[in-house]
Write an enzyme that holds these catalytic residues in place. Structure first.
Site, PDB file in Angstrom:
ATOM      1  N   VAL A 189      -2.085 -40.809  -8.420  1.00 19.89           N
ATOM      2  CA  VAL A 189      -0.645 -40.864  -8.698  1.00 19.89           C
ATOM      3  C   VAL A 189       0.154 -40.728  -7.405  1.00 19.89           C
ATOM      4  O   VAL A 189      -0.330 -40.159  -6.447  1.00 19.89           O
ATOM      5  CB  VAL A 189      -0.247 -39.732  -9.673  1.00 19.89           C
ATOM      6  CG1 VAL A 189      -0.919 -39.936 -11.010  1.00 19.89           C
ATOM      7  CG2 VAL A 189      -0.532 -38.341  -9.113  1.00 19.89           C
ATOM      8  N   THR A 190       1.391 -41.212  -7.474  1.00 19.36           N
ATOM      9  CA  THR A 190       1.937 -42.114  -8.467  1.00 19.36           C
ATOM     10  C   THR A 190       1.759 -43.556  -7.999  1.00 19.36           C
ATOM     11  O   THR A 190       1.686 -43.817  -6.801  1.00 19.36           O
ATOM     12  CB  THR A 190       3.449 -41.862  -8.723  1.00 19.36           C
ATOM     13  OG1 THR A 190       4.200 -42.113  -7.528  1.00 19.36           O
ATOM     14  CG2 THR A 190       3.683 -40.433  -9.193  1.00 19.36           C
ATOM     15  N   GLU A 241      -1.243 -34.443  -1.251  1.00 22.82           N
ATOM     16  CA  GLU A 241      -0.020 -34.470  -0.440  1.00 22.82           C
ATOM     17  C   GLU A 241       0.470 -33.044  -0.253  1.00 22.82           C
ATOM     18  O   GLU A 241       0.590 -32.297  -1.234  1.00 22.82           O
ATOM     19  CB  GLU A 241       1.074 -35.304  -1.125  1.00 22.82           C
ATOM     20  CG  GLU A 241       2.363 -35.338  -0.310  1.00 22.82           C
ATOM     21  CD  GLU A 241       3.479 -36.168  -0.941  1.00 22.82           C
ATOM     22  OE1 GLU A 241       3.236 -36.844  -1.953  1.00 22.82           O
ATOM     23  OE2 GLU A 241       4.594 -36.122  -0.391  1.00 22.82           O
ATOM     24  N   GLN A 279       0.381 -63.086  -5.367  1.00 21.75           N
ATOM     25  CA  GLN A 279       0.109 -63.936  -4.195  1.00 21.75           C
ATOM     26  C   GLN A 279      -1.373 -63.948  -3.832  1.00 21.75           C
ATOM     27  O   GLN A 279      -1.752 -63.808  -2.655  1.00 21.75           O
ATOM     28  CB  GLN A 279       0.934 -63.481  -2.997  1.00 21.75           C
ATOM     29  CG  GLN A 279       2.445 -63.503  -3.250  1.00 21.75           C
ATOM     30  CD  GLN A 279       3.227 -63.194  -2.011  1.00 21.75           C
ATOM     31  OE1 GLN A 279       3.177 -63.922  -1.030  1.00 21.75           O
ATOM     32  NE2 GLN A 279       3.958 -62.090  -2.059  1.00 21.75           N
ATOM     33  N   CYS A 318       2.489 -42.957  -3.751  1.00 23.51           N
ATOM     34  CA  CYS A 318       1.350 -42.695  -2.878  1.00 23.51           C
ATOM     35  C   CYS A 318       0.213 -43.702  -3.048  1.00 23.51           C
ATOM     36  O   CYS A 318      -0.484 -44.021  -2.078  1.00 23.51           O
ATOM     37  CB  CYS A 318       0.869 -41.263  -3.075  1.00 23.51           C
ATOM     38  SG  CYS A 318       2.102 -40.078  -2.499  1.00 23.51           S
ATOM     39  N   ASP A 328      -4.030 -37.701  -4.871  1.00 18.64           N
ATOM     40  CA  ASP A 328      -2.989 -36.720  -5.214  1.00 18.64           C
ATOM     41  C   ASP A 328      -2.936 -36.289  -6.681  1.00 18.64           C
ATOM     42  O   ASP A 328      -1.842 -36.118  -7.244  1.00 18.64           O
ATOM     43  CB  ASP A 328      -1.606 -37.249  -4.791  1.00 18.64           C
ATOM     44  CG  ASP A 328      -1.495 -37.491  -3.299  1.00 18.64           C
ATOM     45  OD1 ASP A 328      -2.485 -37.277  -2.592  1.00 18.64           O
ATOM     46  OD2 ASP A 328      -0.414 -37.892  -2.853  1.00 18.64           O
ATOM     47  N   LYS A 338      -2.798 -34.750   3.351  1.00 16.73           N
ATOM     48  CA  LYS A 338      -1.923 -35.722   3.993  1.00 16.73           C
ATOM     49  C   LYS A 338      -0.473 -35.253   3.921  1.00 16.73           C
ATOM     50  O   LYS A 338      -0.024 -34.773   2.885  1.00 16.73           O
ATOM     51  CB  LYS A 338      -2.094 -37.094   3.330  1.00 16.73           C
ATOM     52  CG  LYS A 338      -1.712 -37.152   1.865  1.00 16.73           C
ATOM     53  CD  LYS A 338      -2.213 -38.460   1.277  1.00 16.73           C
ATOM     54  CE  LYS A 338      -1.703 -38.765  -0.100  1.00 16.73           C
ATOM     55  NZ  LYS A 338      -0.271 -38.809  -0.307  1.00 16.73           N
ATOM     56  N   LYS A 373       3.156 -40.054   2.235  1.00 20.46           N
ATOM     57  CA  LYS A 373       2.808 -40.740   1.005  1.00 20.46           C
ATOM     58  C   LYS A 373       1.513 -41.525   1.180  1.00 20.46           C
ATOM     59  O   LYS A 373       0.651 -41.524   0.307  1.00 20.46           O
ATOM     60  CB  LYS A 373       3.955 -41.675   0.575  1.00 20.46           C
ATOM     61  CG  LYS A 373       5.312 -40.973   0.413  1.00 20.46           C
ATOM     62  CD  LYS A 373       5.246 -39.771  -0.509  1.00 20.46           C
ATOM     63  CE  LYS A 373       6.618 -39.138  -0.704  1.00 20.46           C
ATOM     64  NZ  LYS A 373       6.514 -37.801  -1.333  1.00 20.46           N
TER      65      LYS A 373
HETATM   66  N1  TIU Z   1       1.622 -38.574  -4.594  1.00 23.18           N
HETATM   67  C1  TIU Z   1       2.836 -39.109  -4.736  1.00 23.18           C
HETATM   68  O1  TIU Z   1       3.004 -40.183  -5.286  1.00 23.18           O
HETATM   69  N2  TIU Z   1       3.904 -38.344  -4.299  1.00 23.18           N
HETATM   70  C2  TIU Z   1       5.167 -38.465  -4.777  1.00 23.18           C
HETATM   71  O2  TIU Z   1       6.086 -37.830  -4.276  1.00 23.18           O
HETATM   72  N3  TIU Z   1       5.351 -39.299  -5.839  1.00 23.18           N
HETATM   73  C3  TIU Z   1       6.487 -39.491  -6.548  1.00 23.18           C
HETATM   74  O3  TIU Z   1       6.485 -40.375  -7.392  1.00 23.18           O
HETATM   75  N4  TIU Z   1       7.553 -38.729  -6.326  1.00 23.18           N
END
Ligand code: TIU
Length: 231
Positions: A157-158, A72, A202, A162, A24, A129, A132
Site C-alpha cells: 500500500v498504497t 515508510e 502503453q 508508495c 509498507d 525508507k 514514498k
Molecule cells: N506507503 C504509502 O503509500 N504512504 C502513504 O503516505 N500513502 C498514502 O496514500 N498517503
C-alpha cells in the site's frame, strides 16, 4: 520459464531472479486506530489486500523466493524528515508527533511496524525508507543486485503512492515489475483503478498487472529444480 497471466501480456519470470516485494503494510496505514484512519480514511479498503498478500507470501516462502519488506518512516530524531514532508497537509497530528500507536511513522514505534499478519521472517530483508519510493535513500537496489534479482512481484500500500512510486523507480533501474491488483490497495477506489491502469498502459510502460490467484497457481507448480533459495 514459468508464466503468469497478466496485462498487457503474460509475465514470464525466472524463479532464481525474481523477488516478492511487500510495500509498507504497516499498522499506521492499515490497522483500525492508526494514522491512516485518524486522517479520516477507510482502512477496510486497504485491509482487503492482507489476505491475498498473505497467501502470496506463504507461497513465495515455500517456493524459496527472496521476500523483501519495506516500511515508510523516519529516524526518532527526525533528521531524515524533510521539513516539506513534515509541513505537508497542515496536520494537527502529523509525522513524528505522538499518535494513536506511538509517534507517527517513526522507526521503532508500534504503529510504524508491519502488521502481524504479514510479519517478516528472520532472514527476509526489511528496508526502512524515508520516502514514498523504496529505492530513494535506501539500500534496496544493492540488496537486489547482490542477489541478481531482475524481476519483482509487488504487493502493498498504497497503490497510487508508495507502490506506484516504487514501481516507477524500479522500472528506471531495469527491473520488471508484476503488480498484483488484489494485493495492492488504496484509500480511494478511483485511484486504485487508475494507478493500475497507468502501470500497464502503453504496452506496460511501467510493468505488468496480474492477480494473486494466477501467481499462486504458478508458484505451486514450480519444478523442484527451479526453486532457488531454500535457506
Ligand atoms: N506507503 C504509502 O503509500 N504512504 C502513504 O503516505 N500513502 C498514502 O496514500 N498517503
Amino acid at each position: 520459464m514459468p508464466t503468469v497471466r497478466a496485462e498487457p501480456y503474460e509475465f514470464s519470470f525466472d524463479p532464481g531472479h525474481v523477488a516478492l516485494l511487500i510495500i509498507d503494510m504497516q499498522r499506521d496505514f492499515v490497522d483500525p486506530g492508526g494514522f491512516g484512519e485518524a486522517l479520516g480514511n477507510d482502512v477496510s479498503l486497504l485491509r482487503r489486500a492482507i489476505g491475498p498478500t498473505g497467501r502470496v507470501l506463504a507461497a513465495a516462502r515455500k517456493a524459496g523466493l527472496l521476500v523483501i519488506h519495506t516500511r515508510e518512516g523516519h529516524r526518532p530524531d527526525l533528521g531524515d524528515l524533510p521539513p516539506a514532508k513534515k509541513a505537508r497537509g497542515r496536520l494537527a497530528t502529523g509525522i513524528g508527533d505522538p499518535g494513536p500507536m506511538g509517534r507517527i511513522l517513526v522507526r521503532g514505534e508500534y504503529g510504524h511496524d508491519i502488521i502481524d499478519e504479514l510479519r517478516p521472517q528472520p532472514g527476509e530483508p526489511l528496508v526502512d525508507k524515508p520516502g514514498k519510493g523504496a529505492f530513494y535513500a535506501t539500500d534496496l537496489d544493492a540488496i537486489l543486485r547482490s542477489r541478481d534479482i531482475r524481476q519483482l512481484i509487488v504487493c502493498g500500500v498504497t497503490t497510487e503512492v508508495c507502490v506506484n512510486t516504487t514501481v516507477r523507480e524500479a522500472n528506471d533501474r531495469g527491473y520488471d515489475c508484476l503488480v498484483l491488483a488484489d494485493c495492492v490497495a488504496s484509500y480511494f477506489p478511483e485511484f486504485q483503478r487508475v494507478a493500475l491502469e497507468m502501470i500497464k498502459a502503453q504496452g506496460g510502460i511501467f510493468g505488468w498487472v496480474g492477480e494473486s490467484a494466477d501467481v499462486l497457481t504458478v508458484l505451486a507448480h514450480l519444478p523442484e529444480a527451479a526453486q532457488p533459495r531454500a535457506a
